[in-house]
Design an enzyme around this catalytic site. Structure first.
Site, PDB file in Angstrom:
ATOM      1  N   ASN A   1      22.647 -16.847  -7.206  1.00  0.00           N
ATOM      2  CA  ASN A   1      22.298 -16.009  -6.052  1.00  0.00           C
ATOM      3  C   ASN A   1      23.394 -15.885  -5.001  1.00  0.00           C
ATOM      4  OD1 ASN A   1      21.919 -18.656  -5.256  1.00  0.00           O
ATOM      5  ND2 ASN A   1      20.152 -18.196  -3.968  1.00  0.00           N
TER       6      ASN A   1
ATOM      7  N   GLU B   1      21.662 -29.453  -4.040  1.00  0.00           N
ATOM      8  CA  GLU B   1      20.842 -28.568  -3.210  1.00  0.00           C
ATOM      9  C   GLU B   1      19.946 -27.799  -4.164  1.00  0.00           C
ATOM     10  OE1 GLU B   1      20.783 -28.901  -0.062  1.00  0.00           O
ATOM     11  OE2 GLU B   1      22.632 -30.022   0.238  1.00  0.00           O
TER      12      GLU B   1
ATOM     13  N   CYS C   1      17.364 -19.945  -1.535  1.00  0.00           N
ATOM     14  CA  CYS C   1      16.669 -21.234  -1.459  1.00  0.00           C
ATOM     15  C   CYS C   1      15.959 -21.368  -0.122  1.00  0.00           C
ATOM     16  CB  CYS C   1      17.664 -22.372  -1.653  1.00  0.00           C
ATOM     17  SG  CYS C   1      19.002 -22.340  -0.469  1.00  0.00           S
TER      18      CYS C   1
HETATM   19  P1  NAP Z   1      19.438 -22.866 -12.369  1.00  0.00           P
HETATM   20  O1  NAP Z   1      18.805 -22.129 -13.468  1.00  0.00           O
HETATM   21  O2  NAP Z   1      19.006 -24.251 -12.108  1.00  0.00           O
HETATM   22  O3  NAP Z   1      21.025 -22.823 -12.667  1.00  0.00           O
HETATM   23  C1  NAP Z   1      21.936 -23.390 -11.764  1.00  0.00           C
HETATM   24  C2  NAP Z   1      23.201 -23.749 -12.519  1.00  0.00           C
HETATM   25  O4  NAP Z   1      22.942 -24.828 -13.419  1.00  0.00           O
HETATM   26  C3  NAP Z   1      23.764 -22.619 -13.375  1.00  0.00           C
HETATM   27  O5  NAP Z   1      25.159 -22.657 -13.320  1.00  0.00           O
HETATM   28  C4  NAP Z   1      23.282 -23.000 -14.766  1.00  0.00           C
HETATM   29  O6  NAP Z   1      24.039 -22.442 -15.804  1.00  0.00           O
HETATM   30  C5  NAP Z   1      23.462 -24.499 -14.691  1.00  0.00           C
HETATM   31  N1  NAP Z   1      22.760 -25.273 -15.713  1.00  0.00           N
HETATM   32  C6  NAP Z   1      21.665 -24.954 -16.435  1.00  0.00           C
HETATM   33  N2  NAP Z   1      21.338 -25.980 -17.264  1.00  0.00           N
HETATM   34  C7  NAP Z   1      22.239 -26.963 -17.050  1.00  0.00           C
HETATM   35  C8  NAP Z   1      22.444 -28.266 -17.585  1.00  0.00           C
HETATM   36  N3  NAP Z   1      21.661 -28.788 -18.525  1.00  0.00           N
HETATM   37  N4  NAP Z   1      23.479 -28.995 -17.120  1.00  0.00           N
HETATM   38  C9  NAP Z   1      24.302 -28.503 -16.178  1.00  0.00           C
HETATM   39  N5  NAP Z   1      24.167 -27.271 -15.637  1.00  0.00           N
HETATM   40  C10 NAP Z   1      23.145 -26.517 -16.064  1.00  0.00           C
HETATM   41  O7  NAP Z   1      19.272 -22.081 -10.975  1.00  0.00           O
HETATM   42  P2  NAP Z   1      19.483 -20.537 -10.659  1.00  0.00           P
HETATM   43  O8  NAP Z   1      18.419 -19.775 -11.351  1.00  0.00           O
HETATM   44  O9  NAP Z   1      20.899 -20.154 -10.879  1.00  0.00           O
HETATM   45  O10 NAP Z   1      19.219 -20.522  -9.075  1.00  0.00           O
HETATM   46  C11 NAP Z   1      17.928 -20.463  -8.543  1.00  0.00           C
HETATM   47  C12 NAP Z   1      17.440 -21.810  -8.087  1.00  0.00           C
HETATM   48  O11 NAP Z   1      18.444 -22.441  -7.338  1.00  0.00           O
HETATM   49  C13 NAP Z   1      16.241 -21.738  -7.161  1.00  0.00           C
HETATM   50  O12 NAP Z   1      15.343 -22.774  -7.476  1.00  0.00           O
HETATM   51  C14 NAP Z   1      16.815 -21.965  -5.780  1.00  0.00           C
HETATM   52  O13 NAP Z   1      15.913 -22.475  -4.838  1.00  0.00           O
HETATM   53  C15 NAP Z   1      17.918 -22.896  -6.083  1.00  0.00           C
HETATM   54  N6  NAP Z   1      18.958 -22.809  -5.062  1.00  0.00           N
HETATM   55  C16 NAP Z   1      19.018 -23.792  -4.131  1.00  0.00           C
HETATM   56  C17 NAP Z   1      19.962 -23.724  -3.125  1.00  0.00           C
HETATM   57  C18 NAP Z   1      20.040 -24.774  -2.068  1.00  0.00           C
HETATM   58  O14 NAP Z   1      21.065 -24.834  -1.384  1.00  0.00           O
HETATM   59  N7  NAP Z   1      19.034 -25.620  -1.892  1.00  0.00           N
HETATM   60  C19 NAP Z   1      20.837 -22.660  -3.072  1.00  0.00           C
HETATM   61  C20 NAP Z   1      20.749 -21.668  -4.049  1.00  0.00           C
HETATM   62  C21 NAP Z   1      19.799 -21.759  -5.040  1.00  0.00           C
HETATM   63  P3  NAP Z   1      23.483 -21.144 -16.628  1.00  0.00           P
HETATM   64  O15 NAP Z   1      23.430 -20.033 -15.637  1.00  0.00           O
HETATM   65  O16 NAP Z   1      24.484 -20.964 -17.683  1.00  0.00           O
HETATM   66  O17 NAP Z   1      22.127 -21.515 -17.137  1.00  0.00           O
HETATM   67  O1  G3H Z   2      20.103 -19.825  -1.648  1.00  0.00           O
HETATM   68  C1  G3H Z   2      20.496 -20.742  -0.972  1.00  0.00           C
HETATM   69  C2  G3H Z   2      21.502 -20.592   0.074  1.00  0.00           C
HETATM   70  O2  G3H Z   2      22.104 -21.822   0.348  1.00  0.00           O
HETATM   71  C3  G3H Z   2      20.871 -19.993   1.303  1.00  0.00           C
HETATM   72  O3  G3H Z   2      21.814 -19.603   2.212  1.00  0.00           O
HETATM   73  O4  G3H Z   2      20.290 -19.309   4.160  1.00  0.00           O
HETATM   74  O5  G3H Z   2      22.603 -18.395   4.187  1.00  0.00           O
HETATM   75  O6  G3H Z   2      20.857 -17.369   2.721  1.00  0.00           O
HETATM   76  P1  G3H Z   2      21.363 -18.623   3.386  1.00  0.00           P
END
Ligand code: NAP
Ligand code: G3H
Length: 486
Positions: free
Chosen positions: A162, A258, A292
């Site tokens: 994202n 995160e 997030c």
């Molecule tokens: P995701 O599916 O968990 O993927 C995140 C990263 O992990 C991608 O690069 C993914 O690669 C990789 N990955 C997947 N399986 C893995 C494994 N077994 N070992 C190591 N890496 C692996 O998350 P997303 O769909 O990209 O993002 C959405 C989620 O992220 C939401 O839940 C959101 O809340 C959270 N998020 C949190 C924050 C925060 O700061 N708290 C910020 C942004 C997003 P692939 O793409 O190749 O699968």
């Molecule tokens: O998606 C997670 C990002 O850390 C959120 O950043 O609050 O600036 O959109 P933001």
């Protein structure tokens, strides 16, 4: 100038200062969530190639750690300038790759440039300390501990789809300025934007091997990378599911994570409802709620619920919905993939079946979910607890502040919360009891400004990000004790 990162439409990886293609010749087609057109193809690297990238980063770090801090910082300043110049070009890729609207995509790149500059400034102003021994009982002044900071080694940076540029750079910049090398594994959908970022660092003069990229499915190379002996620290942003999996399979590896959230906006009787509505709308629906920190539930006092809902509905009707290729500023865009849209739809239907009242939206065209608001959501519905990562907002009516605190804290997540009220005492009462990393008083939940601490508790994360905090997380104290003669 950025042409060496690809061969026609096939994107390469940066390893040891060279843009290379995988020996396996296995490619992953990156199709746009907007229209399924091909954005480009990325390399599905083999485990052997991931190993080579990590080994190379490990070797490069040995000399990088000795480069003076002012020279490391200068490279960051140059990378930031390059990003500013390339903002339009990178944003155009990002629009197609992750369906972010153009205005937000440009803003992500320029925010990243600011982040990198601030990181260089912060690192240069960080100082060590010397600690005398005599404050501790039983010691005279015979010892002084000189405490400096040391890099950790190789940082494995794993970023989500994202914010493909910003959430990669917010790992790379603090890591390299602290003297670490980085292996970046970007989200597959988001890899192309992240490779442009890597190019900016390379062009700024980052030496060979200090930043390597590895692309390929996390499900295929992820476990191998996170458990690699030469990875000294994992900086991960993504879902709680993958974060928990990584923390289960890695042993003795420090983690900064995160993860997901279910941020609540708590609205009290005396809230300025126009301000509240403006913030909730921006917080819940921008980039279709794929943040997030998006507002993911409203806990509102019964006495102001009807007025709040009526104002929200009016603003939701005015949101721009649709194709980010057709207009530069769109609030609600198609979700990242069909699986994501299916999941959101599942949550909506379950809530409807259990009696949630649909105020607006609830419909879908392909991956585009229209901005949706539900009233009368109850705690037996999944929508009350699960993170949709889509433009769907549940309203739970509450009778008093303590009920709001109880429901807010019953979540498995603990990223942020907002409290809307004119009563500073009420705001502090609630804020002090919420189990989250940050409470926003009279504002939407959000990460920035980026030098603030940013953290999630419970299933929302481990450790603290934010410019200085990230530099500290990716370095460790080194104490040299001078023992003076009595
Ligand atoms: P995701 O599916 O968990 O993927 C995140 C990263 O992990 C991608 O690069 C993914 O690669 C990789 N990955 C997947 N399986 C893995 C494994 N077994 N070992 C190591 N890496 C692996 O998350 P997303 O769909 O990209 O993002 C959405 C989620 O992220 C939401 O839940 C959101 O809340 C959270 N998020 C949190 C924050 C925060 O700061 N708290 C910020 C942004 C997003 P692939 O793409 O190749 O699968
Ligand atoms: O998606 C997670 C990002 O850390 C959120 O950043 O609050 O600036 O959109 P933001």
């Amino acid at each position: 100038m950025f042409s060496d990162i690809r061969n026609e439409n096939i994107y390469k990886n940066l390893v040891n200062g060279q843009w290379i293609e995988t020996n396996t010749k296995k490619l992953i087609d990156i199709k746009s969530p907007i229209d399924q057109s091909l954005v480009g193809s990325i390399q599905a690297m083999s485990k052997e190639e991931v190993d080579a990238a990590i080994q190379n980063a490990s070797e490069a770090q040995l000399s990088w750690r000795n480069v003076p801090l002012n020279e490391r910082a200068d490279i960051l300043y140059k990378a930031a300038d390059i990003l500013d110049k390339k903002a339009e070009e990178i944003a155009n890729i990002m629009v197609r790759e992750v369906a972010k609207d153009k205005k937000s995509a440009v803003s992500e790149v320029t925010r990243t440039a600011d982040y990198i500059r601030f990181t260089a400034d912060a690192a240069k102003s960080m100082e060590g300390e010397s600690i005398p021994s005599d404050p501790f009982p039983g010691f005279n002044r015979s010892k002084i501990s000189v405490v400096t900071r040391e890099p950790l080694g190789v940082i494995l940076a794993i970023s989500p789809f994202n914010y493909p540029v910003n959430l990669s750079a917010s790992k790379i910049a603090p890591a390299v300025v602290a003297g670490n090398s980085v292996v970046l594994k970007p989200a597959t959908q988001g890899s192309i934007s992240a490779l442009y970022l890597a190019k900016a660092f390379q062009q700024a003069g980052l030496p060979a091997g200090v930043l390597n990229t590895v692309t390929g499915r996390g499900s295929e190379i992820g476990d191998y990378a996170v458990t690699h002996d030469h990875v000294d620290f994992i900086n991960f942003t993504g879902s709680t599911e993958v974060g928990k999996h990584i923390s289960q399979i890695t042993a003795m590896k420090p983690l900064l994570m995160e993860l997901g959230g279910k941020d609540a906006a708590i609205v009290l009787e005396d809230a300025d409802l126009d301000l509240t509505v403006k913030n909730i709308i921006a917080g819940a629906y921008s980039y279709s709620g794929q943040r997030c920190t998006a507002v993911k539930r409203i806990l509102v006092m019964e006495s102001v619920a009807d007025e709040l809902i009526s104002k929200l509905k009016t603003k939701i009707e005015a949101l721009k919905v649709g194709n980010p290729l057709e207009q530069d500023q769109v609030d609600v865009v198609p979700l990242i993939d069909t699986k994501a849209a299916d999941f959101v739809e599942e949550l909506m239907r379950e809530a409807e079946e259990k009696g949630a009242k649909l105020i607006i939206g609830g419909n879908r065209e392909g991956n585009l979910i229209y901005p949706t608001l539900y009233d009368e959501v109850t705690i037996d519905m999944r929508l009350a607890w699960e993170e949709p990562f889509g433009p769907v907002l549940p309203i739970i009516r509450i009778s008093d502040r303590d009920a709001a605190i109880k429901i807010a804290n019953a979540s498995e997540y603990g990223l942020q919360s907002s409290v809307f009220t004119k009563d500073i005492n009420a705001a502090f009462y609630i804020a002090s009891k919420l189990e989250v990393g940050t409470v926003q008083v009279n504002n939407k939940t959000e990460r920035g400004p980026d030098h603030f601490p940013f953290l999630g508790v419970k299933s929302s994360g481990i450790g603290t990000q934010g410019i200085r905090y990230s530099i500290e997380a990716m370095s460790r104290p080194k104490a040299i004790v001078i023992n003076l003669a009595d």
